[in-house]
Design a protein around this motif. Structure first.
Motif, PDB file in Angstrom:
ATOM      1  N   ALA A 179      -1.963   9.336 -22.494  1.00 36.59           N
ATOM      2  CA  ALA A 179      -0.566   9.611 -22.828  1.00 36.59           C
ATOM      3  C   ALA A 179      -0.430  10.148 -24.244  1.00 36.59           C
ATOM      4  O   ALA A 179       0.458  10.964 -24.526  1.00 36.59           O
ATOM      5  N   VAL A 180      -1.310   9.723 -25.149  1.00 38.00           N
ATOM      6  CA  VAL A 180      -1.275  10.228 -26.529  1.00 38.00           C
ATOM      7  C   VAL A 180      -1.538  11.734 -26.551  1.00 38.00           C
ATOM      8  O   VAL A 180      -0.912  12.473 -27.321  1.00 38.00           O
ATOM      9  N   LEU A 211       4.520   2.410 -22.017  1.00 42.41           N
ATOM     10  CA  LEU A 211       5.857   2.710 -21.521  1.00 42.41           C
ATOM     11  C   LEU A 211       6.709   3.392 -22.585  1.00 42.41           C
ATOM     12  O   LEU A 211       7.551   4.241 -22.264  1.00 42.41           O
ATOM     13  N   SER A 212       6.490   3.057 -23.850  1.00 45.48           N
ATOM     14  CA  SER A 212       7.240   3.710 -24.932  1.00 45.48           C
ATOM     15  C   SER A 212       6.876   5.187 -25.029  1.00 45.48           C
ATOM     16  O   SER A 212       7.753   6.050 -25.189  1.00 45.48           O
ATOM     17  N   ILE A 213       5.569   5.491 -24.942  1.00 44.75           N
ATOM     18  CA  ILE A 213       5.143   6.896 -24.998  1.00 44.75           C
ATOM     19  C   ILE A 213       5.682   7.661 -23.792  1.00 44.75           C
ATOM     20  O   ILE A 213       6.164   8.797 -23.915  1.00 44.75           O
ATOM     21  N   ALA A 221       8.353   6.971 -22.136  1.00 43.44           N
ATOM     22  CA  ALA A 221       9.793   7.134 -22.350  1.00 43.44           C
ATOM     23  C   ALA A 221      10.056   8.311 -23.289  1.00 43.44           C
ATOM     24  O   ALA A 221      10.980   9.108 -23.070  1.00 43.44           O
ATOM     25  N   PHE A 222       9.248   8.424 -24.340  1.00 44.82           N
ATOM     26  CA  PHE A 222       9.393   9.546 -25.262  1.00 44.82           C
ATOM     27  C   PHE A 222       9.141  10.872 -24.550  1.00 44.82           C
ATOM     28  O   PHE A 222       9.863  11.851 -24.755  1.00 44.82           O
ATOM     29  N   LEU A 223       8.109  10.908 -23.710  1.00 44.80           N
ATOM     30  CA  LEU A 223       7.807  12.137 -22.973  1.00 44.80           C
ATOM     31  C   LEU A 223       8.942  12.495 -22.022  1.00 44.80           C
ATOM     32  O   LEU A 223       9.286  13.678 -21.867  1.00 44.80           O
ATOM     33  N   ALA A 224       9.532  11.482 -21.383  1.00 47.21           N
ATOM     34  CA  ALA A 224      10.677  11.735 -20.512  1.00 47.21           C
ATOM     35  C   ALA A 224      11.846  12.291 -21.313  1.00 47.21           C
ATOM     36  O   ALA A 224      12.563  13.194 -20.859  1.00 47.21           O
ATOM     37  N   TYR A 225      12.033  11.768 -22.527  1.00 50.72           N
ATOM     38  CA  TYR A 225      13.132  12.249 -23.359  1.00 50.72           C
ATOM     39  C   TYR A 225      12.887  13.683 -23.820  1.00 50.72           C
ATOM     40  O   TYR A 225      13.825  14.485 -23.907  1.00 50.72           O
ATOM     41  N   SER A 238      17.111  11.700 -17.640  1.00 50.00           N
ATOM     42  CA  SER A 238      17.855  10.607 -18.278  1.00 50.00           C
ATOM     43  C   SER A 238      17.542   9.288 -17.586  1.00 50.00           C
ATOM     44  O   SER A 238      17.316   8.263 -18.252  1.00 50.00           O
ATOM     45  N   GLY A 239      17.512   9.310 -16.263  1.00 45.24           N
ATOM     46  CA  GLY A 239      17.172   8.099 -15.516  1.00 45.24           C
ATOM     47  C   GLY A 239      15.759   7.626 -15.801  1.00 45.24           C
ATOM     48  O   GLY A 239      15.522   6.429 -15.990  1.00 45.24           O
ATOM     49  N   CYS A 240      14.809   8.576 -15.861  1.00 44.29           N
ATOM     50  CA  CYS A 240      13.418   8.213 -16.165  1.00 44.29           C
ATOM     51  C   CYS A 240      13.310   7.600 -17.555  1.00 44.29           C
ATOM     52  O   CYS A 240      12.616   6.588 -17.751  1.00 44.29           O
ATOM     53  N   PHE A 241      14.004   8.202 -18.511  1.00 41.48           N
ATOM     54  CA  PHE A 241      13.953   7.677 -19.875  1.00 41.48           C
ATOM     55  C   PHE A 241      14.516   6.264 -19.951  1.00 41.48           C
ATOM     56  O   PHE A 241      13.927   5.370 -20.580  1.00 41.48           O
TER      57      PHE A 241
END
Length: 286
Positions: free
Chosen positions: A115-116, A161-163, A165-169, A202-205
């Motif tokens: 993910a990085v 999950l944070s990474i 979420a960032f990718l989804a955003y 938006s839902g994924c994030f």
């Protein structure tokens, strides 16, 4: 591609992610030969939500990370039900055999490393730098305690999950038109808005961000990170965008920050109302 080499395709990025993920998994696979240590005994072996688990997942929703009732005075107040859920799955698969718990941690670390690389793709678009970042993350000694200690799964899972979420955003910004989609010219002043994509990403994030918070409380910081990234996207011109003064107004920042500002304003008004009522009550008593 005239005037320069073609950017790396999906296959190249997938290979880079696989390389970083494989390195992360391989470097920590030897931990599967280790047993439980330190806090693992209290959080796993002495935790009734895990040891002797019989399939009632709802019980962990009312307990802290160590299996104590959240309302108890000696509770740590660390509510991490998603991490506990993964421990319960480990117990169902192999009982209290430490190998399964350690293997899951190593696999999660490998996913974080992959993910990085994708994080570097979203931020810089440079394949070599992203791969180097993924490999450095995989081998950095600061991760030893989090990966080899079973209780460190809260950190590893929360980071993953944070990474994500960032990718989804970042994909949400593309859908909003704040960032160029793949293949678009960066010198274009406006990019199309994908309404369906806005709702989907938006839902994924929201789901991934909420999951990060349920893995470990510090996952809430992803909200501030994406807010800062969103503001940066509105101000900093894209790399290689000659003649482009600012990115097109996407409104994505308003989508994210607007409700927060309104909530803060209402909270402040509520606080002022409560203070006014208390002052009136004191005046009435006098």
């Amino acid at each position: 591609m005239a005037g320069g080499s073609a950017p790396p395709g999906r296959a190249a990025w997938a290979a880079a992610s696989a390389a970083a993920g494989g390195a992360g998994l391989a470097l920590f696979w030897s931990s599967t030969r280790c047993g439980f240590c330190l806090d693992d005994h209290l959080a796993i072996e002495s935790n009734a939500d895990i040891a002797g688990f019989e399939g009632s997942f709802s019980a962990a929703l009312w307990h802290d990370f160590w299996g104590r009732d959240m309302n108890a005075e000696n509770s740590h107040k660390s509510w991490r039900p998603l991490t506990i859920f993964t421990f319960q799955l480990n117990y169902l698969a192999g009982g209290l055999d430490p190998a399964g718990f350690h293997a899951t941690n190593a696999a999660l670390h490998g996913l974080v490393c992959a993910a990085v690389v994708q994080l570097g793709r979203a931020v810089s678009g440079c394949l070599r730098a992203s791969l180097l970042a993924g490999l450095a993350f995989a081998a950095h000694p600061v991760h030893v305690e989090a990966v080899t200690g079973v209780v460190g799964r809260a950190d590893v899972l929360g980071t993953l999950l944070s990474i994500l979420a960032f990718l989804a955003y970042s994909r949400l910004l593309v859908a909003c038109g704040a960032l160029p989609p793949a293949g678009a010219r960066r010198t274009d002043r406006r990019w199309a808005v994908d309404v369906d994509g806005v709702f989907a990403w938006s839902g994924c994030f929201l789901l991934l961000g909420w999951g990060a918070m349920l893995a470990k409380e510090v996952g809430a910081t992803v909200l501030g990170i994406v807010a800062a990234y969103d503001l940066a996207v509105q101000v900093i011109p894209p790399i290689g965008a000659e003649g482009l003064d600012r990115r097109p107004p996407a409104g994505s920042c308003r989508l994210f920050l607007g409700p927060g500002f309104r909530l803060a304003a209402r909270w402040n008004r509520l606080g002022e109302t409560v203070k006014t009522r208390k002052k009136r009550e004191k005046t009435g008593r006098k």
